[in-house]
Enzyme design. Structure first.
Site, mmCIF file in Angstrom:
data_model
loop_
_atom_site.group_PDB
_atom_site.id
_atom_site.type_symbol
_atom_site.label_atom_id
_atom_site.label_comp_id
_atom_site.label_asym_id
_atom_site.label_seq_id
_atom_site.Cartn_x
_atom_site.Cartn_y
_atom_site.Cartn_z
ATOM 1 N N ASN A 9 30.484 -7.813 15.268
ATOM 2 C CA ASN A 9 29.419 -7.804 14.264
ATOM 3 C C ASN A 9 28.925 -6.367 14.150
ATOM 4 O O ASN A 9 28.184 -5.892 15.008
ATOM 5 C CB ASN A 9 28.289 -8.745 14.709
ATOM 6 C CG ASN A 9 27.087 -8.677 13.786
ATOM 7 O OD1 ASN A 9 27.144 -8.077 12.717
ATOM 8 N ND2 ASN A 9 25.998 -9.288 14.199
ATOM 9 N N TRP A 10 29.366 -5.694 13.088
ATOM 10 C CA TRP A 10 29.014 -4.266 12.950
ATOM 11 C C TRP A 10 27.547 -4.068 12.567
ATOM 12 O O TRP A 10 27.059 -2.956 12.608
ATOM 13 C CB TRP A 10 29.892 -3.610 11.885
ATOM 14 C CG TRP A 10 31.332 -3.481 12.270
ATOM 15 C CD1 TRP A 10 31.933 -3.929 13.409
ATOM 16 C CD2 TRP A 10 32.363 -2.855 11.500
ATOM 17 N NE1 TRP A 10 33.278 -3.625 13.388
ATOM 18 C CE2 TRP A 10 33.566 -2.965 12.231
ATOM 19 C CE3 TRP A 10 32.389 -2.211 10.257
ATOM 20 C CZ2 TRP A 10 34.768 -2.449 11.766
ATOM 21 C CZ3 TRP A 10 33.588 -1.702 9.787
ATOM 22 C CH2 TRP A 10 34.768 -1.822 10.535
ATOM 23 N N LYS A 11 26.894 -5.134 12.145
ATOM 24 C CA LYS A 11 25.510 -5.032 11.661
ATOM 25 C C LYS A 11 25.433 -3.952 10.570
ATOM 26 O O LYS A 11 26.396 -3.766 9.847
ATOM 27 C CB LYS A 11 24.554 -4.776 12.836
ATOM 28 C CG LYS A 11 24.751 -5.807 13.957
ATOM 29 C CD LYS A 11 23.695 -5.783 15.007
ATOM 30 C CE LYS A 11 24.013 -6.847 16.069
ATOM 31 N NZ LYS A 11 23.021 -6.939 17.123
ATOM 32 N N HIS A 98 21.896 -15.356 12.513
ATOM 33 C CA HIS A 98 21.749 -14.349 13.564
ATOM 34 C C HIS A 98 20.258 -14.164 13.860
ATOM 35 O O HIS A 98 19.428 -14.246 12.956
ATOM 36 C CB HIS A 98 22.384 -13.029 13.114
ATOM 37 C CG HIS A 98 22.524 -12.061 14.242
ATOM 38 N ND1 HIS A 98 21.467 -11.297 14.685
ATOM 39 C CD2 HIS A 98 23.578 -11.763 15.047
ATOM 40 C CE1 HIS A 98 21.880 -10.564 15.714
ATOM 41 N NE2 HIS A 98 23.153 -10.832 15.949
ATOM 42 N N GLU A 100 18.555 -11.625 14.285
ATOM 43 C CA GLU A 100 17.917 -10.570 13.481
ATOM 44 C C GLU A 100 17.536 -11.104 12.105
ATOM 45 O O GLU A 100 16.505 -10.749 11.552
ATOM 46 C CB GLU A 100 18.864 -9.361 13.379
ATOM 47 C CG GLU A 100 18.927 -8.618 14.707
ATOM 48 C CD GLU A 100 20.264 -7.981 15.029
ATOM 49 O OE1 GLU A 100 21.078 -7.764 14.109
ATOM 50 O OE2 GLU A 100 20.503 -7.702 16.229
ATOM 51 N N GLU A 170 23.468 -16.405 21.625
ATOM 52 C CA GLU A 170 23.053 -15.014 21.810
ATOM 53 C C GLU A 170 21.597 -14.973 22.268
ATOM 54 O O GLU A 170 20.681 -15.033 21.431
ATOM 55 C CB GLU A 170 23.177 -14.244 20.491
ATOM 56 C CG GLU A 170 24.572 -14.203 19.920
ATOM 57 C CD GLU A 170 24.770 -12.992 19.007
ATOM 58 O OE1 GLU A 170 25.674 -12.193 19.308
ATOM 59 O OE2 GLU A 170 24.024 -12.844 18.025
ATOM 60 N N GLY A 176 21.493 -5.898 22.340
ATOM 61 C CA GLY A 176 21.225 -4.468 22.204
ATOM 62 C C GLY A 176 20.336 -3.898 23.290
ATOM 63 O O GLY A 176 19.816 -2.790 23.176
ATOM 64 N N SER A 216 24.919 -7.717 24.621
ATOM 65 C CA SER A 216 25.334 -6.631 25.526
ATOM 66 C C SER A 216 26.654 -6.932 26.240
ATOM 67 O O SER A 216 26.812 -6.608 27.421
ATOM 68 C CB SER A 216 24.227 -6.308 26.533
ATOM 69 O OG SER A 216 23.056 -5.895 25.855
ATOM 70 N N GLY A 237 28.188 -6.810 19.335
ATOM 71 C CA GLY A 237 27.475 -5.882 18.468
ATOM 72 C C GLY A 237 27.882 -4.449 18.774
ATOM 73 O O GLY A 237 28.941 -3.972 18.360
ATOM 74 N N GLY A 238 27.058 -3.752 19.548
ATOM 75 C CA GLY A 238 27.261 -2.322 19.839
ATOM 76 C C GLY A 238 28.686 -1.956 20.242
ATOM 77 O O GLY A 238 29.251 -0.986 19.724
#
Ligand code: 13P
Length: 253
Positions: A9-11, A98, A100, A170, A176, A216, A237-238
């Protein structure tokens, strides 16, 4: 055997050129490594890059997912992207709910349910996110929260429809933050989620449902997380923003 899925997930990251370089890097890494034959890699870039990423490879390398979709069919919804549009671009997966989006864009379980319906109508597999915030975990309410999200977001589906769904647990406190759920914490909730599916749809459907962990996840901890019987992959993510790290996770099975 249910599928192992590692989805990036590149966000809201990367310019077009940077995104192009990242996919090209992922392809290079894929040439060098052998993926477990049961592992599916999915890349979820921002909307404007979907076509560029899709053009890179055929499905034997990776599948492409969107990060969001409208809960409406079509029409005057400025800035929104519909499931029909995604389907017309051969998009395979779409992240829904998600944390977010729940936190910043007020996405409720009811909206999640409508988005899931739209995606299934157009043959796109929803990756539905659930997970508690820190205060909920500290109060021991993680099971209640996840149960509500899964029940209200998904349990209106028929067993056949549910068979198309991927779930991502998640924990918001792990996203993150560098703070990962322990393998035991992940397994505990994943088993709980699978138990909910058994109750609602039966063991056969539950055994075929991929439940991913997100928060993470890195090459250094993916192996121990994925070693759990109910952890079927990750939503990353990251670490999905670096080709080597992403593929380091994808090869952790
Ligand atoms: P991080 O891997 O950066 O913690 O993000 C997880 C996530 O939110 C994936 O959807």
């Amino acid at each position: 055997m249910r599928k192992h899925i590692v989805a990036g997930n590149w966000k809201m990251n990367k310019t077009f050129q940077e995104a192009d370089d990242l996919v090209s890097g992922i392809m290079d890494e894929m040439e060098k490594t052998t993926l477990d034959s049961n592992t599916q890699v999915v890349i979820c870039p921002p909307f404007p890059y979907l076509e560029m990423v899709s053009d890179y490879g055929d499905d034997s390398y990776f599948m492409v997912g969107a990060q969001n979709v409208s809960d409406q069919e079509s029409g005057a919804y400025t800035g929104e992207v519909s499931a029909a549009m995604l389907e017309s671009m051969d998009i395979d997966y779409c992240i829904v709910g998600h944390s977010e989006r729940r936190a910043y864009y007020h996405e409720t379980d009811e909206i999640v349910a409508r988005k899931v319906d739209q995606l299934l109508k157009y043959g796109i597999k929803p990756i539905v996110c659930c997970g508690e915030v820190l205060e909920e975990r500290e109060a021991g309410r993680q099971f209640d929260v996840v149960k509500r999200q899964i029940t209200d977001g998904l349990f209106h589906l028929t067993a056949e429809q549910f068979g198309e769904v991927v779930i991502a647990y998640e924990p918001v406190w792990a996203i993150g933050t560098g703070k990962t759920a322990t393998p035991e914490q992940a397994q505990e909730i994943h088993a709980f989620i699978r138990g909910l599916i058994v109750e609602k749809y039966g063991k056969e459907v539950a055994d075929e449902t991929s439940i991913l962990y997100g928060g993470s996840c890195k090459p250094g901890n993916a192996k121990e997380l994925f070693a759990n019987p109910d952890v079927d992959g990750g939503l990353i993510g990251g670490a999905s923003l670096k080709a080597e790290d992403f593929m380091g996770i994808a090869t952790a099975f």
